[in-house]
Scaffold this motif. Structure first.
Motif, PDB file in Angstrom:
ATOM      1  N   ALA A 197       0.745  -0.765   0.116  1.00  0.00           N
ATOM      2  CA  ALA A 197       0.249  -0.144   0.055  1.00  0.00           C
ATOM      3  C   ALA A 197       0.972   1.272   0.119  1.00  0.00           C
ATOM      4  O   ALA A 197       0.664   2.182  -0.844  1.00  0.00           O
ATOM      5  CB  ALA A 197      -0.698  -0.060   1.580  1.00  0.00           C
ATOM      6  N   ALA A 198       1.522   1.419   0.772  1.00  0.00           N
ATOM      7  CA  ALA A 198       2.763   2.727   0.994  1.00  0.00           C
ATOM      8  C   ALA A 198       3.133   2.722  -0.651  1.00  0.00           C
ATOM      9  O   ALA A 198       3.475   3.934  -0.736  1.00  0.00           O
ATOM     10  CB  ALA A 198       3.621   2.181   1.674  1.00  0.00           C
ATOM     11  N   LYS A 199       4.021   1.385  -1.470  1.00  0.00           N
ATOM     12  CA  LYS A 199       4.348   1.531  -2.476  1.00  0.00           C
ATOM     13  C   LYS A 199       3.857   1.900  -3.779  1.00  0.00           C
ATOM     14  O   LYS A 199       3.972   2.763  -4.398  1.00  0.00           O
ATOM     15  CB  LYS A 199       4.856   0.233  -2.884  1.00  0.00           C
ATOM     16  CG  LYS A 199       5.373   0.206  -4.575  1.00  0.00           C
ATOM     17  CD  LYS A 199       6.097  -1.660  -5.103  1.00  0.00           C
ATOM     18  CE  LYS A 199       6.612  -1.276  -5.822  1.00  0.00           C
ATOM     19  NZ  LYS A 199       6.895  -2.456  -6.186  1.00  0.00           N
ATOM     20  N   LEU A 200       2.154   1.711  -3.608  1.00  0.00           N
ATOM     21  CA  LEU A 200       0.877   1.959  -4.507  1.00  0.00           C
ATOM     22  C   LEU A 200       0.941   3.823  -4.294  1.00  0.00           C
ATOM     23  O   LEU A 200       0.470   4.404  -5.325  1.00  0.00           O
ATOM     24  CB  LEU A 200       0.273   1.342  -4.716  1.00  0.00           C
ATOM     25  CG  LEU A 200      -0.371   0.269  -4.916  1.00  0.00           C
ATOM     26  CD1 LEU A 200      -1.359  -0.385  -4.449  1.00  0.00           C
ATOM     27  CD2 LEU A 200      -0.052   0.540  -6.295  1.00  0.00           C
ATOM     28  N   ASN A 201       1.469   4.334  -3.189  1.00  0.00           N
ATOM     29  CA  ASN A 201       0.386   5.777  -2.435  1.00  0.00           C
ATOM     30  C   ASN A 201       1.890   6.594  -2.720  1.00  0.00           C
ATOM     31  O   ASN A 201       1.965   7.833  -1.881  1.00  0.00           O
ATOM     32  CB  ASN A 201       0.098   5.551  -0.851  1.00  0.00           C
ATOM     33  CG  ASN A 201      -1.993   5.746  -1.360  1.00  0.00           C
ATOM     34  OD1 ASN A 201      -1.848   5.848  -1.470  1.00  0.00           O
ATOM     35  ND2 ASN A 201      -1.987   3.957  -0.772  1.00  0.00           N
ATOM     36  N   ASN A 202       3.365   5.683  -3.562  1.00  0.00           N
ATOM     37  CA  ASN A 202       4.744   6.478  -3.232  1.00  0.00           C
ATOM     38  C   ASN A 202       4.682   7.420  -1.818  1.00  0.00           C
ATOM     39  O   ASN A 202       5.319   8.070  -1.638  1.00  0.00           O
ATOM     40  CB  ASN A 202       4.144   7.414  -4.140  1.00  0.00           C
ATOM     41  CG  ASN A 202       4.340   7.165  -5.354  1.00  0.00           C
ATOM     42  OD1 ASN A 202       4.385   6.563  -6.021  1.00  0.00           O
ATOM     43  ND2 ASN A 202       3.218   7.425  -6.420  1.00  0.00           N
ATOM     44  N   ILE A 203       4.963   6.287  -0.723  1.00  0.00           N
ATOM     45  CA  ILE A 203       5.539   6.612   0.760  1.00  0.00           C
ATOM     46  C   ILE A 203       5.956   5.951   1.193  1.00  0.00           C
ATOM     47  O   ILE A 203       6.064   4.340   0.814  1.00  0.00           O
ATOM     48  CB  ILE A 203       3.573   6.963   1.176  1.00  0.00           C
ATOM     49  CG1 ILE A 203       2.659   7.537   1.055  1.00  0.00           C
ATOM     50  CG2 ILE A 203       4.157   6.461   2.734  1.00  0.00           C
ATOM     51  CD1 ILE A 203       1.301   7.896   1.686  1.00  0.00           C
ATOM     52  N   GLU A 204       6.940   6.429   1.372  1.00  0.00           N
ATOM     53  CA  GLU A 204       8.314   5.839   2.096  1.00  0.00           C
ATOM     54  C   GLU A 204       7.777   5.008   3.709  1.00  0.00           C
ATOM     55  O   GLU A 204       7.791   5.640   4.544  1.00  0.00           O
ATOM     56  CB  GLU A 204       9.359   6.456   2.145  1.00  0.00           C
ATOM     57  CG  GLU A 204      10.487   5.385   2.426  1.00  0.00           C
ATOM     58  CD  GLU A 204      11.303   4.640   1.526  1.00  0.00           C
ATOM     59  OE1 GLU A 204      11.877   3.310   2.038  1.00  0.00           O
ATOM     60  OE2 GLU A 204      11.187   4.520   0.234  1.00  0.00           O
ATOM     61  N   PRO A 205       7.851   3.532   3.487  1.00  0.00           N
ATOM     62  CA  PRO A 205       7.218   2.862   4.985  1.00  0.00           C
ATOM     63  C   PRO A 205       8.713   2.919   5.558  1.00  0.00           C
ATOM     64  O   PRO A 205       9.622   2.922   5.409  1.00  0.00           O
ATOM     65  CB  PRO A 205       6.622   1.737   4.213  1.00  0.00           C
ATOM     66  CG  PRO A 205       7.435   1.532   3.298  1.00  0.00           C
ATOM     67  CD  PRO A 205       7.421   2.625   2.639  1.00  0.00           C
TER      68      PRO A 205
END
Length: 278
Positions: A13-21
């Protein structure tokens, strides 16, 4: 306990939202708890350790006493003086305010005191019936309906109270075991009514004594009002509850402190590597 699957979903989900987990999503200490949660539990675990064994036995006694009093009073309605249909209507009618009172007790009152007050008052009402003269029929019916009211209140509270005492891994099994054990009281209840052939007061004496004794025994149970629900057997409160509070709060605090230490180490490591690169 499926931490790996949950972490994979969150990182996707973080990858799809361009967020660094974050580097660490779940506390590593949860891996130790996972083995205990995923172990298969059965009804034998309700008697395995002394603490949960005494809580289970005490609740089985209380559930049996409640079913004896509830069903015996319901079956005895046809034996009361006056119109049998009207008496049955009164017996059903008193349960409506009883359930409202149980809701009020469960929202704002102590669980242990709610069970104790309703059971003991119901026993006292049943014991008073034998002291009423035979010509005061309305008074005896009133006290019997008050006894039914108190027993119905306790019956409604004990369901949720039982669920609060047991941990998540055994909650459904424990409530089902208590309900199964109470069927013994359902089987015995009609025989209490048959005791009228020997003495009219004998059923009330036995039911009142058992209900009052069960109310006193309920004071030994732990208090669950305002307490977090136990997750595992080790989080359960100690028996008797009047001696100790639940260790779950202390354990939970220690786990949070360790998790904070792990997070601080994770944050400190990238900073140290950044300073070394500079």
């Amino acid at each position: 306990g499926r931490i790996e699957e949950a972490e994979a979903i969150i990182r996707n989900a973080a990858k799809l939202n361009n967020i660094e987990p974050p580097v660490v999503i779940f506390n590593p200490l949860q891996n130790g708890v996972k083995a205990e949660k995923r172990r298969a539990y059965n009804i034998c675990d309700l008697l395995r350790s002394p603490n949960i064994r005494w809580i289970s036995i005490m609740l089985w006694v209380i559930w049996n006493t409640l079913t004896i009093a509830y069903f015996a009073l319901s079956l005895n309605t046809a034996n009361l003086h006056g119109n049998a249909y009207f008496n049955c209507f009164l017996s059903a009618l008193v349960e409506m305010p009883a359930y409202v009172l149980s809701w009020v007790m469960f929202r704002w009152c102590s669980r242990r005191m709610s069970i104790f007050s309703s059971l003991s008052s119901g026993g006292v009402f049943l014991l008073i019936i034998q002291l009423i003269p035979a010509n005061l029929v309305a008074a005896s019916i009133t006290f019997e309906m008050m006894g039914k009211f108190a027993v119905s209140t306790a019956f409604a509270v004990v369901y949720a109270y039982t669920a609060e005492l047991y941990p998540t891994v055994l909650r459904n099994t424990a409530v089902g075991a208590c309900s199964m054990a109470s069927r013994i009281g359902s089987i015995i209840a009609p025989f209490f009514i048959y005791l009228r052939t020997y003495s009219v007061s004998l059923p009330y004496i036995l039911m009142g004594s058992l209900t009052t004794a069960a109310g006193l025994l309920s004071l030994l149970l732990p208090e669950s009002f305002g307490m977090p629900l136990p997750d595992t057997i080790s989080h359960m409160q100690q028996f008797p509850g009047c001696c100790r509070k639940t260790p779950y709060i202390v354990t939970h605090t220690i786990e949070e402190e360790k998790a904070a230490e792990v997070r601080s180490l994770v944050i400190r490591e990238p900073l140290s590597s950044l300073n070394s690169n500079k």
